[in-house]
Design a protein around this motif. Structure first.
Motif, PDB file in Angstrom:
ATOM      1  N   GLY A 173      10.573 -24.390  -5.796  1.00  0.00           N
ATOM      2  CA  GLY A 173       9.900 -24.430  -7.079  1.00  0.00           C
ATOM      3  C   GLY A 173      10.177 -25.682  -7.885  1.00  0.00           C
ATOM      4  O   GLY A 173      10.222 -25.638  -9.118  1.00  0.00           O
ATOM      5  N   GLY A 174      10.400 -26.802  -7.192  1.00  0.00           N
ATOM      6  CA  GLY A 174      10.630 -28.055  -7.896  1.00  0.00           C
ATOM      7  C   GLY A 174      12.071 -28.315  -8.269  1.00  0.00           C
ATOM      8  O   GLY A 174      12.393 -29.384  -8.781  1.00  0.00           O
ATOM      9  N   GLN A 175      12.955 -27.344  -8.038  1.00  0.00           N
ATOM     10  CA  GLN A 175      14.368 -27.520  -8.343  1.00  0.00           C
ATOM     11  C   GLN A 175      15.201 -27.622  -7.071  1.00  0.00           C
ATOM     12  O   GLN A 175      14.898 -26.963  -6.067  1.00  0.00           O
ATOM     13  CB  GLN A 175      14.909 -26.353  -9.185  1.00  0.00           C
ATOM     14  N   GLN A 176      16.234 -28.440  -7.125  1.00  0.00           N
ATOM     15  CA  GLN A 176      17.194 -28.519  -6.035  1.00  0.00           C
ATOM     16  C   GLN A 176      18.332 -27.576  -6.373  1.00  0.00           C
ATOM     17  O   GLN A 176      19.030 -27.744  -7.379  1.00  0.00           O
ATOM     18  CB  GLN A 176      17.722 -29.948  -5.855  1.00  0.00           C
ATOM     19  N   ILE A 177      18.522 -26.580  -5.536  1.00  0.00           N
ATOM     20  CA  ILE A 177      19.432 -25.480  -5.844  1.00  0.00           C
ATOM     21  C   ILE A 177      20.599 -25.467  -4.868  1.00  0.00           C
ATOM     22  O   ILE A 177      20.433 -25.684  -3.671  1.00  0.00           O
ATOM     23  CB  ILE A 177      18.686 -24.123  -5.783  1.00  0.00           C
ATOM     24  N   ARG A 178      21.762 -25.188  -5.400  1.00  0.00           N
ATOM     25  CA  ARG A 178      22.975 -25.059  -4.584  1.00  0.00           C
ATOM     26  C   ARG A 178      23.567 -23.678  -4.847  1.00  0.00           C
ATOM     27  O   ARG A 178      23.769 -23.278  -6.002  1.00  0.00           O
ATOM     28  CB  ARG A 178      23.994 -26.146  -4.954  1.00  0.00           C
ATOM     29  N   THR A 179      23.833 -22.959  -3.763  1.00  0.00           N
ATOM     30  CA  THR A 179      24.428 -21.623  -3.861  1.00  0.00           C
ATOM     31  C   THR A 179      25.668 -21.567  -2.990  1.00  0.00           C
ATOM     32  O   THR A 179      25.605 -21.884  -1.803  1.00  0.00           O
ATOM     33  CB  THR A 179      23.428 -20.538  -3.411  1.00  0.00           C
ATOM     34  N   GLU A 180      26.795 -21.187  -3.576  1.00  0.00           N
ATOM     35  CA  GLU A 180      28.036 -20.994  -2.822  1.00  0.00           C
ATOM     36  C   GLU A 180      28.278 -19.497  -2.655  1.00  0.00           C
ATOM     37  O   GLU A 180      28.152 -18.732  -3.609  1.00  0.00           O
ATOM     38  CB  GLU A 180      29.227 -21.621  -3.558  1.00  0.00           C
ATOM     39  N   LEU A 181      28.637 -19.095  -1.434  1.00  0.00           N
ATOM     40  CA  LEU A 181      28.897 -17.689  -1.138  1.00  0.00           C
ATOM     41  C   LEU A 181      30.305 -17.542  -0.576  1.00  0.00           C
ATOM     42  O   LEU A 181      30.691 -18.262   0.354  1.00  0.00           O
ATOM     43  CB  LEU A 181      27.886 -17.144  -0.133  1.00  0.00           C
ATOM     44  N   TYR A 182      31.049 -16.594  -1.128  1.00  0.00           N
ATOM     45  CA  TYR A 182      32.410 -16.300  -0.676  1.00  0.00           C
ATOM     46  C   TYR A 182      32.565 -14.788  -0.528  1.00  0.00           C
ATOM     47  O   TYR A 182      31.897 -14.004  -1.213  1.00  0.00           O
ATOM     48  CB  TYR A 182      33.452 -16.793  -1.687  1.00  0.00           C
ATOM     49  N   ALA A 183      33.470 -14.380   0.343  1.00  0.00           N
ATOM     50  CA  ALA A 183      33.854 -12.968   0.460  1.00  0.00           C
ATOM     51  C   ALA A 183      35.321 -12.933   0.848  1.00  0.00           C
ATOM     52  O   ALA A 183      35.749 -13.656   1.752  1.00  0.00           O
ATOM     53  CB  ALA A 183      32.992 -12.238   1.479  1.00  0.00           C
ATOM     54  N   PHE A 184      36.093 -12.099   0.163  1.00  0.00           N
ATOM     55  CA  PHE A 184      37.533 -12.062   0.417  1.00  0.00           C
ATOM     56  C   PHE A 184      38.108 -10.703   0.023  1.00  0.00           C
ATOM     57  O   PHE A 184      37.539  -9.981  -0.797  1.00  0.00           O
ATOM     58  CB  PHE A 184      38.241 -13.175  -0.370  1.00  0.00           C
ATOM     59  N   PRO A 185      39.239 -10.322   0.645  1.00  0.00           N
ATOM     60  CA  PRO A 185      39.868  -9.051   0.291  1.00  0.00           C
ATOM     61  C   PRO A 185      40.463  -9.122  -1.106  1.00  0.00           C
ATOM     62  O   PRO A 185      40.962 -10.166  -1.530  1.00  0.00           O
ATOM     63  CB  PRO A 185      40.967  -8.894   1.353  1.00  0.00           C
ATOM     64  N   HIS A 186      40.370  -8.019  -1.812  1.00  0.00           N
ATOM     65  CA  HIS A 186      40.904  -7.976  -3.179  1.00  0.00           C
ATOM     66  C   HIS A 186      41.398  -6.568  -3.444  1.00  0.00           C
ATOM     67  O   HIS A 186      40.602  -5.635  -3.591  1.00  0.00           O
ATOM     68  CB  HIS A 186      39.821  -8.370  -4.179  1.00  0.00           C
ATOM     69  N   HIS A 187      42.728  -6.404  -3.493  1.00  0.00           N
ATOM     70  CA  HIS A 187      43.334  -5.081  -3.638  1.00  0.00           C
ATOM     71  C   HIS A 187      42.790  -4.165  -2.534  1.00  0.00           C
ATOM     72  O   HIS A 187      42.919  -4.459  -1.371  1.00  0.00           O
ATOM     73  CB  HIS A 187      43.092  -4.523  -5.040  1.00  0.00           C
ATOM     74  N   ASP A 188      42.151  -3.064  -2.903  1.00  0.00           N
ATOM     75  CA  ASP A 188      41.641  -2.127  -1.901  1.00  0.00           C
ATOM     76  C   ASP A 188      40.135  -2.268  -1.714  1.00  0.00           C
ATOM     77  O   ASP A 188      39.448  -1.283  -1.404  1.00  0.00           O
ATOM     78  CB  ASP A 188      41.978  -0.689  -2.316  1.00  0.00           C
ATOM     79  N   ALA A 189      39.630  -3.455  -1.882  1.00  0.00           N
ATOM     80  CA  ALA A 189      38.189  -3.670  -1.770  1.00  0.00           C
ATOM     81  C   ALA A 189      37.921  -5.046  -1.171  1.00  0.00           C
ATOM     82  O   ALA A 189      38.844  -5.807  -0.870  1.00  0.00           O
ATOM     83  CB  ALA A 189      37.529  -3.549  -3.145  1.00  0.00           C
ATOM     84  N   VAL A 190      36.659  -5.360  -0.988  1.00  0.00           N
ATOM     85  CA  VAL A 190      36.220  -6.696  -0.594  1.00  0.00           C
ATOM     86  C   VAL A 190      35.308  -7.216  -1.694  1.00  0.00           C
ATOM     87  O   VAL A 190      34.385  -6.518  -2.125  1.00  0.00           O
ATOM     88  CB  VAL A 190      35.465  -6.676   0.751  1.00  0.00           C
ATOM     89  N   VAL A 191      35.576  -8.422  -2.157  1.00  0.00           N
ATOM     90  CA  VAL A 191      34.793  -9.017  -3.242  1.00  0.00           C
ATOM     91  C   VAL A 191      33.916 -10.136  -2.686  1.00  0.00           C
ATOM     92  O   VAL A 191      34.390 -10.993  -1.939  1.00  0.00           O
ATOM     93  CB  VAL A 191      35.709  -9.581  -4.350  1.00  0.00           C
ATOM     94  N   ALA A 192      32.647 -10.098  -3.039  1.00  0.00           N
ATOM     95  CA  ALA A 192      31.724 -11.193  -2.738  1.00  0.00           C
ATOM     96  C   ALA A 192      31.469 -11.950  -4.033  1.00  0.00           C
ATOM     97  O   ALA A 192      31.227 -11.349  -5.079  1.00  0.00           O
ATOM     98  CB  ALA A 192      30.420 -10.661  -2.171  1.00  0.00           C
ATOM     99  N   LEU A 193      31.532 -13.271  -3.950  1.00  0.00           N
ATOM    100  CA  LEU A 193      31.325 -14.129  -5.121  1.00  0.00           C
ATOM    101  C   LEU A 193      30.214 -15.123  -4.797  1.00  0.00           C
ATOM    102  O   LEU A 193      30.305 -15.867  -3.816  1.00  0.00           O
ATOM    103  CB  LEU A 193      32.618 -14.868  -5.460  1.00  0.00           C
TER     104      LEU A 193
END
Length: 217
Positions: A173-193
């Motif tokens: 759409g005319g914009q240059q976009i950057r997306t960073e994706l992370y996933a890591f264990p956090h306490h008793d869960a998994v967090v995606a950022l």
């Protein structure tokens, strides 16, 4: 799970379009601040006060004091097994579906943050792989032009720990976009950022992202 992740990809695009449609921020992250009026009650007196505008009030003891109402620059979130600070210019949203809690942070500019909390039955590798596949498929379906560096590894310090993720780099759409994706264990869960920005607003995005990532616990 893949169906949910594809919906997540759609959600991210909708939020992106919404943020861009609202336009770039004015000189202040709260462009309507000058029209917001409040009442300050001191003893039996009532004073009209506006953000960032000094006003002189008289205390019950007869002393004149200048007061200024300021908006907090940084807010705090604690819940769902994690806590972090975030810029007041961003609005926090929360929803839970299928046992996965999603937090979104967006404002009038392009930087956008999405945090998901998954049950520990998922592994970080599985979550990251599914997210990457779902987002790439969704952007490809929308005829995004992928750029050099798309899919490469990236590192970012989150809560004092170096996390490794992947980058999506594309033009849409005319914009240059950057997306960073992370996933890591956090306490008793998994967090995606997920951290997304228009590269034209990279400096603003890094300021916003740093507040969140350095405080996330």
């Amino acid at each position: 799970m893949k169906t949910l992740l594809l919906l997540l990809g759609l959600l991210l695009l909708v939020c992106w379009a919404y943020a861009r449609a609202k336009g770039r921020p004015a000189a202040s992250p709260h462009p309507l601040a000058s029209t917001e009026a409040f009442e300050l009650h001191v003893g039996g007196q009532v004073y009209e006060i506006r953000l960032d505008e000094p006003v002189t009030v008289v205390t019950p003891g007869g002393e004149e004091v200048e007061v200024v109402l300021r908006r907090k620059e940084v807010l705090h979130y604690a819940g769902d097994g994690l806590a972090f600070d975030y810029p007041a210019a961003l609005q926090l949203g929360r929803e839970t579906e299928g046992g996965i809690t999603t937090l979104t942070l967006e404002g009038t500019a392009s930087p956008f943050v999405l945090i998901q909390i998954y049950p520990s039955s998922n592994t970080p590798e599985e979550v990251l792989g599914n997210l990457l596949e779902a987002f790439e498929n969704e952007y490809r379906a929308r005829q995004a032009q992928f750029l050099n560096g798309n899919g490469r590894s990236v590192e970012r310090t989150v809560g004092g720990t170096t996390r490794r993720g992947r980058v999506l780099a594309f033009r849409l759409g005319g914009q240059q976009i950057r997306t960073e994706l992370y996933a890591f264990p956090h306490h008793d869960a998994v967090v995606a950022l997920i951290l997304q920005q228009d590269v034209e607003e990279a400096a603003l995005a890094e300021d916003y992202f740093a507040v969140i990532t350095r405080s996330l616990r």
